[in-house]
Design a protein around this motif. Structure first.
Motif, PDB file in Angstrom:
ATOM      1  N   VAL A 197      -1.053  -6.825  -3.077  1.00 26.42           N
ATOM      2  CA  VAL A 197      -1.769  -6.446  -1.860  1.00 26.42           C
ATOM      3  C   VAL A 197      -0.705  -5.895  -0.902  1.00 26.42           C
ATOM      4  CG1 VAL A 197      -3.408  -7.248  -0.087  1.00 26.42           C
ATOM      5  CG2 VAL A 197      -3.449  -8.260  -2.350  1.00 26.42           C
TER       6      VAL A 197
ATOM      7  N   THR B 154      -0.603  -3.640   1.058  1.00 25.89           N
ATOM      8  CA  THR B 154      -1.066  -3.229   2.387  1.00 25.89           C
ATOM      9  C   THR B 154      -0.808  -4.316   3.420  1.00 25.89           C
ATOM     10  OG1 THR B 154      -3.189  -4.096   1.660  1.00 25.89           O
ATOM     11  CG2 THR B 154      -2.890  -1.706   1.576  1.00 25.89           C
ATOM     12  N   HIS B 155      -0.621  -5.541   2.993  1.00 22.90           N
ATOM     13  CA  HIS B 155      -0.530  -6.666   3.924  1.00 22.90           C
ATOM     14  C   HIS B 155       0.725  -7.499   3.724  1.00 22.90           C
ATOM     15  CE1 HIS B 155      -4.551  -5.272   4.578  1.00 22.90           C
ATOM     16  NE2 HIS B 155      -4.567  -5.966   5.703  1.00 22.90           N
TER      17      HIS B 155
ATOM     18  N   GLY C  83      -3.215 -11.031   8.241  1.00 23.33           N
ATOM     19  CA  GLY C  83      -2.751 -10.473   6.967  1.00 23.33           C
ATOM     20  C   GLY C  83      -3.804 -10.564   5.879  1.00 23.33           C
ATOM     21  N   MET C  84      -3.358 -11.021   4.712  1.00 25.00           N
ATOM     22  CA  MET C  84      -4.216 -11.095   3.520  1.00 25.00           C
ATOM     23  C   MET C  84      -5.076 -12.368   3.563  1.00 25.00           C
ATOM     24  SD  MET C  84      -2.860 -11.507  -0.427  1.00 25.00           S
ATOM     25  CE  MET C  84      -2.095 -13.111  -0.150  1.00 25.00           C
TER      26      MET C  84
ATOM     27  N   THR D 195     -12.494 -13.553   9.297  1.00 28.72           N
ATOM     28  CA  THR D 195     -11.781 -13.106  10.503  1.00 28.72           C
ATOM     29  C   THR D 195     -12.515 -11.913  11.081  1.00 28.72           C
ATOM     30  OG1 THR D 195      -9.633 -12.422  11.408  1.00 28.72           O
ATOM     31  CG2 THR D 195     -10.236 -11.450   9.313  1.00 28.72           C
TER      32      THR D 195
ATOM     33  N   ALA E 134     -12.591   0.559   1.316  1.00 30.73           N
ATOM     34  CA  ALA E 134     -11.196   0.124   1.128  1.00 30.73           C
ATOM     35  C   ALA E 134     -10.695  -0.438   2.456  1.00 30.73           C
ATOM     36  CB  ALA E 134     -10.333   1.305   0.714  1.00 30.73           C
TER      37      ALA E 134
ATOM     38  N   PHE F  39     -11.887 -11.589 -13.640  1.00 24.42           N
ATOM     39  CA  PHE F  39     -12.496 -12.517 -12.700  1.00 24.42           C
ATOM     40  C   PHE F  39     -11.968 -12.149 -11.308  1.00 24.42           C
ATOM     41  CE2 PHE F  39     -13.319 -17.189 -11.579  1.00 24.42           C
ATOM     42  CZ  PHE F  39     -14.655 -17.149 -11.934  1.00 24.42           C
ATOM     43  N   PRO F  40     -12.733 -12.365 -10.238  1.00 17.48           N
ATOM     44  CA  PRO F  40     -12.199 -12.050  -8.907  1.00 17.48           C
ATOM     45  C   PRO F  40     -10.879 -12.789  -8.647  1.00 17.48           C
ATOM     46  CG  PRO F  40     -14.556 -12.429  -8.790  1.00 17.48           C
ATOM     47  CD  PRO F  40     -14.131 -12.813 -10.182  1.00 17.48           C
TER      48      PRO F  40
ATOM     49  N   GLU G 189      -4.852  -9.864  -9.122  1.00 19.70           N
ATOM     50  CA  GLU G 189      -3.796 -10.208  -8.160  1.00 19.70           C
ATOM     51  C   GLU G 189      -2.904 -11.318  -8.708  1.00 19.70           C
ATOM     52  OE1 GLU G 189      -6.999  -9.737  -7.450  1.00 19.70           O
ATOM     53  OE2 GLU G 189      -7.062  -8.227  -5.853  1.00 19.70           O
TER      54      GLU G 189
HETATM   55  N1  LIG Z   1      -6.450  -9.222   8.405  1.00 19.06           N
HETATM   56  C1  LIG Z   1      -7.254  -8.203   8.509  1.00 19.06           C
HETATM   57  O1  LIG Z   1      -7.705  -7.876   9.593  1.00 19.06           O
HETATM   58  C2  LIG Z   1      -7.642  -7.420   7.269  1.00 19.06           C
HETATM   59  C3  LIG Z   1      -8.566  -6.372   7.389  1.00 19.06           C
HETATM   60  C4  LIG Z   1      -8.956  -5.715   6.228  1.00 19.06           C
HETATM   61  C5  LIG Z   1      -8.447  -6.088   4.991  1.00 19.06           C
HETATM   62  N2  LIG Z   1      -7.529  -7.092   4.929  1.00 19.06           N
HETATM   63  C6  LIG Z   1      -6.975  -7.494   3.621  1.00 19.06           C
HETATM   64  O2  LIG Z   1      -6.778  -6.344   2.824  1.00 19.06           O
HETATM   65  C7  LIG Z   1      -6.747  -6.741   1.467  1.00 19.06           C
HETATM   66  C8  LIG Z   1      -7.413  -5.692   0.610  1.00 19.06           C
HETATM   67  O3  LIG Z   1      -8.821  -5.670   0.834  1.00 19.06           O
HETATM   68  P1  LIG Z   1      -9.774  -4.727  -0.057  1.00 19.06           P
HETATM   69  O4  LIG Z   1     -11.187  -4.894   0.354  1.00 19.06           O
HETATM   70  O5  LIG Z   1      -9.226  -3.340  -0.078  1.00 19.06           O
HETATM   71  O6  LIG Z   1      -9.539  -5.397  -1.478  1.00 19.06           O
HETATM   72  P2  LIG Z   1      -9.771  -4.823  -2.963  1.00 19.06           P
HETATM   73  O7  LIG Z   1     -10.868  -3.814  -2.948  1.00 19.06           O
HETATM   74  O8  LIG Z   1      -8.463  -4.399  -3.508  1.00 19.06           O
HETATM   75  O9  LIG Z   1     -10.259  -6.121  -3.749  1.00 19.06           O
HETATM   76  C9  LIG Z   1     -11.431  -6.820  -3.368  1.00 19.06           C
HETATM   77  C10 LIG Z   1     -11.771  -7.937  -4.326  1.00 19.06           C
HETATM   78  O10 LIG Z   1     -12.246  -7.396  -5.549  1.00 19.06           O
HETATM   79  C11 LIG Z   1     -11.565  -7.983  -6.650  1.00 19.06           C
HETATM   80  N3  LIG Z   1     -11.386  -6.931  -7.642  1.00 19.06           N
HETATM   81  C12 LIG Z   1     -10.797  -5.721  -7.457  1.00 19.06           C
HETATM   82  N4  LIG Z   1     -10.827  -5.017  -8.582  1.00 19.06           N
HETATM   83  C13 LIG Z   1     -11.447  -5.780  -9.521  1.00 19.06           C
HETATM   84  C14 LIG Z   1     -11.801  -5.597 -10.891  1.00 19.06           C
HETATM   85  N5  LIG Z   1     -11.514  -4.487 -11.547  1.00 19.06           N
HETATM   86  N6  LIG Z   1     -12.432  -6.613 -11.531  1.00 19.06           N
HETATM   87  C15 LIG Z   1     -12.731  -7.759 -10.869  1.00 19.06           C
HETATM   88  N7  LIG Z   1     -12.427  -7.994  -9.575  1.00 19.06           N
HETATM   89  C16 LIG Z   1     -11.807  -7.003  -8.917  1.00 19.06           C
HETATM   90  C17 LIG Z   1     -10.240  -8.461  -6.129  1.00 19.06           C
HETATM   91  O11 LIG Z   1      -9.762  -9.563  -6.881  1.00 19.06           O
HETATM   92  C18 LIG Z   1     -10.597  -8.856  -4.708  1.00 19.06           C
HETATM   93  O12 LIG Z   1     -11.025 -10.192  -4.654  1.00 19.06           O
HETATM   94  C19 LIG Z   1      -7.349  -8.139   1.419  1.00 19.06           C
HETATM   95  O13 LIG Z   1      -6.309  -9.061   1.192  1.00 19.06           O
HETATM   96  C20 LIG Z   1      -7.905  -8.351   2.821  1.00 19.06           C
HETATM   97  O14 LIG Z   1      -7.886  -9.698   3.257  1.00 19.06           O
HETATM   98  C21 LIG Z   1      -7.135  -7.771   6.034  1.00 19.06           C
END
Ligand SMILES: NC(=O)c1ccc[n+]([C@@H]2O[C@H](COP(=O)([O-])OP(=O)(O)OC[C@H]3O[C@@H](n4cnc5c(N)ncnc54)[C@H](O)[C@@H]3O)[C@@H](O)[C@H]2O)c1
Length: 356
Positions: free
Chosen positions: A51, A53-54, A128-129, A148, A190, A315-316, A320
């Motif tokens: 991750v 990004t964070h 963060g994450m 959050t 995203a 699995f979710p 990672e």
């Molecule tokens: N703090 C903040 O304000 C803030 C704001 C936005 C996002 N974030 C963080 O950014 C990060 C990225 O977010 P995102 O929405 O882009 O995540 P993402 O789209 O990369 O993943 C989302 C979820 O889908 C699952 N996943 C992804 N691909 C998969 C697959 N092929 N098969 C099964 N499961 C799968 C992942 O395990 C995860 O649980 C996260 O850690 C989030 O907490 C933080």
């Protein structure tokens, strides 16, 4: 990785070096040692999990907030116990990592004693994450919900006004022999952090992530940052983002309805709200029964028949965790420009630099 991403050379940094760099930078910016270690652990955990990004690349924006006096380096959160299972955490404008960790720590201890625990967190910052806190609970054998709110980045469905955040929700449940369930997702196609990462790495983004300021689809991350993120699943993603604001902002007394300040805007205090919930998994079954059922679910999902073109069903949280395992061995891949940006921060305060 964005489908249009052009691979630039990577510099591999061990988790230990990345953590030492972050602790040293934070301490040199007046963050107490123990707090610096907590923040560094969360950032490096994100980088280890892929991750990126964070991870530690967020530090320059946080340091700018400290320099501008809109975040307090010396502050620590305070926990006010409201009932045996409920606490209100005041972040006191400290790092979001600290307030969220303190909130989850309370929730876990209440859940261990009473089955469930909840902490509402106010006056916090970017945490963060989200998975960091779901993992904190999973390590203690607890299920969790992590919410959050965040700065405005999306329009409510049908509107063109940017008032809701791409606020992530995370949740977790421990497994037995298999990996835990860790879902961590922003309600947008995203996370906005993926735009910042693409800017850092001079990469393009897929066209379904965001609109530019004129409402047109764009593959330019800088133009997308001027526009709006697109919700996942149309009105459902937009509704989930509003849900994060209800449970994190409205409930806690923190900013909400478009009034949270983003981590890249050093002009104002952020006033982010979070909600941390921990649940004891053996409330209705024995812990072994629960874990066996989780393992059964894991295997049922990951061994289910693959759709054409799919190599593997995950699995979710599994992707990672696999990243975490491999990056512990190979080191974390950063691009050179990121290392240079991080070292520039180190030179400002004379803290430890990363090796190029
Ligand atoms: N703090 C903040 O304000 C803030 C704001 C936005 C996002 N974030 C963080 O950014 C990060 C990225 O977010 P995102 O929405 O882009 O995540 P993402 O789209 O990369 O993943 C989302 C979820 O889908 C699952 N996943 C992804 N691909 C998969 C697959 N092929 N098969 C099964 N499961 C799968 C992942 O395990 C995860 O649980 C996260 O850690 C989030 O907490 C933080």
């Amino acid at each position: 990785m964005a489908s249009t991403e052009v691979e630039s050379p990577r510099v591999y940094v061990s988790a230990k070096q990345a953590e030492e760099y972050a602790v040293s930078l934070l301490v040199a910016n007046k963050v107490p040692q123990q707090n610096a270690e907590t923040i560094a652990r969360c950032l490096v955990e994100a980088d280890l999990r892929g991750v990126d990004t964070h991870g530690i690349n967020r530090l320059p924006s946080y340091m700018e907030r400290l320099r501008q006096g809109v975040m307090d380096p010396k502050a620590s959160p305070t926990v006010e116990v409201k009932t045996p299972v409920v606490a209100l955490v005041d972040g006191n404008n400290s790092f979001g990592f600290l307030a969220a960790t303190a909130g989850m720590e309370f929730a876990i201890s209440a859940a261990k004693a009473y089955g469930v625990g909840m902490a509402s967190v106010k006056h916090s910052n970017h945490f963060g994450m989200g998975a960091c806190y779901a993992l904190q609970a999973a390590r203690e054998g607890m299920m969790s919900l992590v919410f959050t709110n965040s700065s405005p980045a999306m329009a409510a469905w049908g509107s063109k006004e940017k008032i809701i955040g791409v606020s992530p929700l995370a949740c977790g449940a421990p497994g037995g022999a298999e990996k835990p369930f860790i879902l961590d997702m922003a309600p947008s196609t995203a996370a906005r952090g993926k735009l910042y990462k693409a800017v850092r790495r001079s990469e393009k983004i897929p066209l379904d992530w965001a609109l530019d300021a004129d409402g047109h689809k764009t593959d330019d991350p800088a133009a997308a940052l001027e526009g709006v993120m697109l919700p996942m699943g149309g009105p459902k993603g937009s509704a989930l983002a509003i849900m994060m604001d209800v449970f994190s902002g409205v409930l806690s007394g923190s900013a909400f309805a478009g009034n949270v300040t983003g981590p890249y805007d050093p002009s104002k205090v952020s006033d982010v709200g979070h909600l941390m919930i921990a649940i004891k998994p053996d409330l209705f079954l024995t812990v072994d029964e629960f874990k066996n059922r989780m393992d059964f679910l894991f295997r049922r999902v990951t061994q289910s028949e693959k759709a054409p073109g799919t190599d593997r069903v995950y699995f979710p949280g599994e992707i990672e965790q696999l990243n975490h395992e491999s990056r512990l061995k190979t080191g974390i891949p950063y691009v050179e420009q990121e290392i240079r940006n991080l070292n520039e921060q180190a030179r400002i305060v004379g803290s430890k630099e990363l090796q190029l």
